[in-house]
Design an enzyme around this catalytic site. Structure first.
Site, PDB file in Angstrom:
ATOM      1  N   SER A 144       0.860  -1.195   0.000  1.00 10.44           N
ATOM      2  CA  SER A 144       0.000   0.000   0.000  1.00 10.44           C
ATOM      3  C   SER A 144       0.895   1.243   0.000  1.00 10.44           C
ATOM      4  O   SER A 144       2.096   1.153   0.305  1.00 10.44           O
ATOM      5  CB  SER A 144      -0.849  -0.027   1.275  1.00 10.44           C
ATOM      6  OG  SER A 144      -1.440   1.233   1.522  1.00 10.44           O
ATOM      7  N   TYR A 157      -3.602  -0.734  10.117  1.00 10.10           N
ATOM      8  CA  TYR A 157      -3.451  -0.931   8.670  1.00 10.10           C
ATOM      9  C   TYR A 157      -2.048  -0.502   8.224  1.00 10.10           C
ATOM     10  O   TYR A 157      -1.359  -1.226   7.502  1.00 10.10           O
ATOM     11  CB  TYR A 157      -4.520  -0.134   7.925  1.00 10.10           C
ATOM     12  CG  TYR A 157      -4.539  -0.369   6.442  1.00 10.10           C
ATOM     13  CD1 TYR A 157      -5.156  -1.487   5.901  1.00 10.10           C
ATOM     14  CD2 TYR A 157      -3.923   0.520   5.551  1.00 10.10           C
ATOM     15  CE1 TYR A 157      -5.175  -1.719   4.522  1.00 10.10           C
ATOM     16  CE2 TYR A 157      -3.933   0.300   4.179  1.00 10.10           C
ATOM     17  CZ  TYR A 157      -4.563  -0.814   3.678  1.00 10.10           C
ATOM     18  OH  TYR A 157      -4.563  -1.049   2.326  1.00 10.10           O
TER      19      TYR A 157
HETATM   20  P1  NAD Z   1     -12.014  -5.125  -1.136  1.00  6.86           P
HETATM   21  O1  NAD Z   1     -12.651  -4.972   0.197  1.00  6.86           O
HETATM   22  O2  NAD Z   1     -12.857  -4.970  -2.367  1.00  6.86           O
HETATM   23  O3  NAD Z   1     -11.254  -6.510  -1.253  1.00  6.86           O
HETATM   24  C1  NAD Z   1     -10.853  -7.296  -0.175  1.00  6.86           C
HETATM   25  C2  NAD Z   1     -11.187  -8.743  -0.472  1.00  6.86           C
HETATM   26  O4  NAD Z   1     -10.743  -9.570   0.620  1.00  6.86           O
HETATM   27  C3  NAD Z   1     -12.693  -8.951  -0.629  1.00  6.86           C
HETATM   28  O5  NAD Z   1     -12.941  -9.872  -1.668  1.00  6.86           O
HETATM   29  C4  NAD Z   1     -13.074  -9.487   0.743  1.00  6.86           C
HETATM   30  O6  NAD Z   1     -14.279 -10.237   0.727  1.00  6.86           O
HETATM   31  C5  NAD Z   1     -11.850 -10.354   1.074  1.00  6.86           C
HETATM   32  N1  NAD Z   1     -11.714 -10.624   2.494  1.00  6.86           N
HETATM   33  C6  NAD Z   1     -11.884  -9.746   3.522  1.00  6.86           C
HETATM   34  N2  NAD Z   1     -11.698 -10.360   4.689  1.00  6.86           N
HETATM   35  C7  NAD Z   1     -11.375 -11.658   4.408  1.00  6.86           C
HETATM   36  C8  NAD Z   1     -11.067 -12.789   5.220  1.00  6.86           C
HETATM   37  N3  NAD Z   1     -11.043 -12.690   6.541  1.00  6.86           N
HETATM   38  N4  NAD Z   1     -10.791 -13.961   4.607  1.00  6.86           N
HETATM   39  C9  NAD Z   1     -10.835 -14.043   3.260  1.00  6.86           C
HETATM   40  N5  NAD Z   1     -11.118 -13.015   2.441  1.00  6.86           N
HETATM   41  C10 NAD Z   1     -11.384 -11.820   3.014  1.00  6.86           C
HETATM   42  O7  NAD Z   1     -10.839  -4.040  -1.145  1.00  6.86           O
HETATM   43  P2  NAD Z   1      -9.558  -3.910  -2.085  1.00  6.86           P
HETATM   44  O8  NAD Z   1      -9.227  -2.468  -2.122  1.00  6.86           O
HETATM   45  O9  NAD Z   1      -9.728  -4.637  -3.376  1.00  6.86           O
HETATM   46  O10 NAD Z   1      -8.433  -4.619  -1.199  1.00  6.86           O
HETATM   47  C11 NAD Z   1      -7.570  -5.607  -1.694  1.00  6.86           C
HETATM   48  C12 NAD Z   1      -6.177  -5.385  -1.139  1.00  6.86           C
HETATM   49  O11 NAD Z   1      -5.635  -4.184  -1.667  1.00  6.86           O
HETATM   50  C13 NAD Z   1      -6.124  -5.246   0.385  1.00  6.86           C
HETATM   51  O12 NAD Z   1      -4.981  -5.920   0.887  1.00  6.86           O
HETATM   52  C14 NAD Z   1      -5.981  -3.749   0.570  1.00  6.86           C
HETATM   53  O13 NAD Z   1      -5.371  -3.425   1.776  1.00  6.86           O
HETATM   54  C15 NAD Z   1      -5.103  -3.414  -0.620  1.00  6.86           C
HETATM   55  N6  NAD Z   1      -5.044  -2.015  -1.029  1.00  6.86           N
HETATM   56  C16 NAD Z   1      -6.155  -1.359  -1.460  1.00  6.86           C
HETATM   57  C17 NAD Z   1      -6.048  -0.019  -1.852  1.00  6.86           C
HETATM   58  C18 NAD Z   1      -7.218   0.774  -2.326  1.00  6.86           C
HETATM   59  O14 NAD Z   1      -7.071   1.986  -2.541  1.00  6.86           O
HETATM   60  N7  NAD Z   1      -8.370   0.192  -2.541  1.00  6.86           N
HETATM   61  C19 NAD Z   1      -4.808   0.621  -1.813  1.00  6.86           C
HETATM   62  C20 NAD Z   1      -3.703  -0.094  -1.372  1.00  6.86           C
HETATM   63  C21 NAD Z   1      -3.828  -1.409  -0.994  1.00  6.86           C
END
Ligand code: NAD
Length: 252
Positions: A144, A157
Site C-alpha cells: 500500500s 493498517y
Molecule cells: P475489497 O474490500 O474490495 O477486497 C478485499 C477482499 O478480501 C474482498 O474480496 C473481501 O471479501 C476479502 N476478504 C476480507 N476479509 C477476508 C477474510 N477474513 N478472509 C478471506 N477473504 C477476506 O478491497 P480492495 O481495495 O480490493 O483490497 C484488496 C487489497 O488491496 C487489500 O490488501 C488492501 O489493503 C489493498 N489495497 C487497497 C487499496 C485501495 O485503494 N483500494 C490501496 C492499497 C492497498
C-alpha cells in the site's frame, strides 16, 4: 520472444480476497494471461468464477476465513488435489479499520494484523514449501502507499502494510536460491470497498484526487499489467521489489 515471457499458460495461480475489488481484477488479469485459478475468500465468489470460466480457464473457488491460519493446510491440499501444483500466489485479502490512535481498540488491531500480515506470512510459507519441491514460483504481496507513509486514523493498517513490505524483502532474500521470486505491488488510491469511507467524505475525496498526478483514482484493471509481469518469467530477475501502481502519488 519477449511477449511469450509474459504468458502464464499452464501455470496455476492462487489469489486471496478475490470476490471483489483488486483481487477480482488481478485474478481476471492472470486468467487472461493463461493461468488456471484458485480463488479464495471468506464469502462466495460467483462473479469472479464466471469471469474466469468465460475466459476458458479452470477455476477452483475455496471459501476460507483467512484470518485464521488453521485453514491453510486445506487450501494447499485442495489446490494440489485439483491442479497438482502452485506456481503463483497473490496475497491480496486485506481489511482496514479507522479510528483515532488514542482510542484504537485491541480488536481493530488484531483483526487487521491477523489477516493483512500473519496470514500473508503463513500462506506464503506453505506455498513456498511446494514451490521449493517444484523448483520455483512467484509470490506477490499487496502492499500500500501506507507501506511508505503513515496515513491518518489507520494505525493497524499502516503497521500491517509496513510489515508486508519488510516481509516481502525477507522472504525474497531467503527464497531466491530456490527460484522463488517474492515481490509486492503497492496500489495507490483505488476505487474499491476498501476506500468507500474516504470517498464518501467529500473533503478527503477532493484533496486526495487533486494530489494524484494522473488526475484520477485507480481501478482494479490498473493492476493487471503489474501482476502479470511479476507472475511471469518476464520478471525472473526481479525480487524483493515493491512496485507502486499509484498514478504518480509517491513521486509528488
Ligand atoms: P475489497 O474490500 O474490495 O477486497 C478485499 C477482499 O478480501 C474482498 O474480496 C473481501 O471479501 C476479502 N476478504 C476480507 N476479509 C477476508 C477474510 N477474513 N478472509 C478471506 N477473504 C477476506 O478491497 P480492495 O481495495 O480490493 O483490497 C484488496 C487489497 O488491496 C487489500 O490488501 C488492501 O489493503 C489493498 N489495497 C487497497 C487499496 C485501495 O485503494 N483500494 C490501496 C492499497 C492497498
Amino acid at each position: 520472444m519477449i511477449l511469450d515471457m509474459f504468458s502464464l499458460k499452464g501455470k496455476v495461480a492462487v489469489v486471496t480476497g478475490a470476490r471483489t475489488g483488486l483481487g477480482q481484477g488481478m485474478a481476471v488479469g492472470l486468467a487472461e494471461a493463461g493461468a488456471d485459478m484458485v480463488i479464495i475468500n471468506h464469502s462466495p465468489m460467483p462473479e469472479t468464477e464466471k469471469m474466469i470460466n468465460d475466459l476458458g480457464r479452470k477455476c477452483l473457488p475455496i471459501e476460507a476465513e483467512l484470518s485464521d491460519i488453521s485453514v491453510i493446510p486445506e487450501i494447499i491440499g485442495k489446490t494440489l488435489k485439483e491442479f497438482g501444483r502452485i506456481d503463483i500466489l497473490v496475497n491480496n485479502a486485506g481489511i482496514i479499520r479507522r479510528a483515532p490512535s488514542l482510542e484504537f481498540s485491541e480488536k481493530d488491531w488484531d483483526e487487521v494484523m491477523d489477516l493483512n500480515l500473519k496470514s500473508v506470512f503463513f500462506l506464503s510459507q506453505a506455498a513456498a514449501k511446494e514451490m521449493v519441491k517444484q523448483g520455483g514460483g512467484k509470490i506477490i504481496n499487496i502492499a500500500s502507499m501506507l507501506s511508505f507513509q503513515g496515513g491518518i486514523l489507520v494505525p493497524s493498517y499502516a503497521a500491517s502494510k509496513g510489515g508486508v513490505a519488510s516481509l516481502t524483502k525477507t522472504m525474497a532474500n531467503e527464497w531466491a536460491k530456490y527460484n522463488i521470486n517474492v515481490n509486492a505491488i503497492a496500489p495507490g488510491y483505488m476505487v474499491t470497498n476498501n476506500t468507500e469511507a474516504i470517498r464518501k467524505n467529500e473533503e478527503r475525496y477532493k484533496s486526495i484526487s487533486e494530489r494524484i498526478p494522473a488526475g484520477r483514482w485507480g481501478l482494479p484493471e490498473d493492476l493487471k499489467g503489474a501482476v502479470v509481469f511479476l507472475a511471469s518469467s518476464a520478471s525472473d530477475y526481479v525480487t524483493g521489489h515493491i512496485l507502486c501502481v499509484d498514478g504518480g502519488w509517491l513521486a509528488r
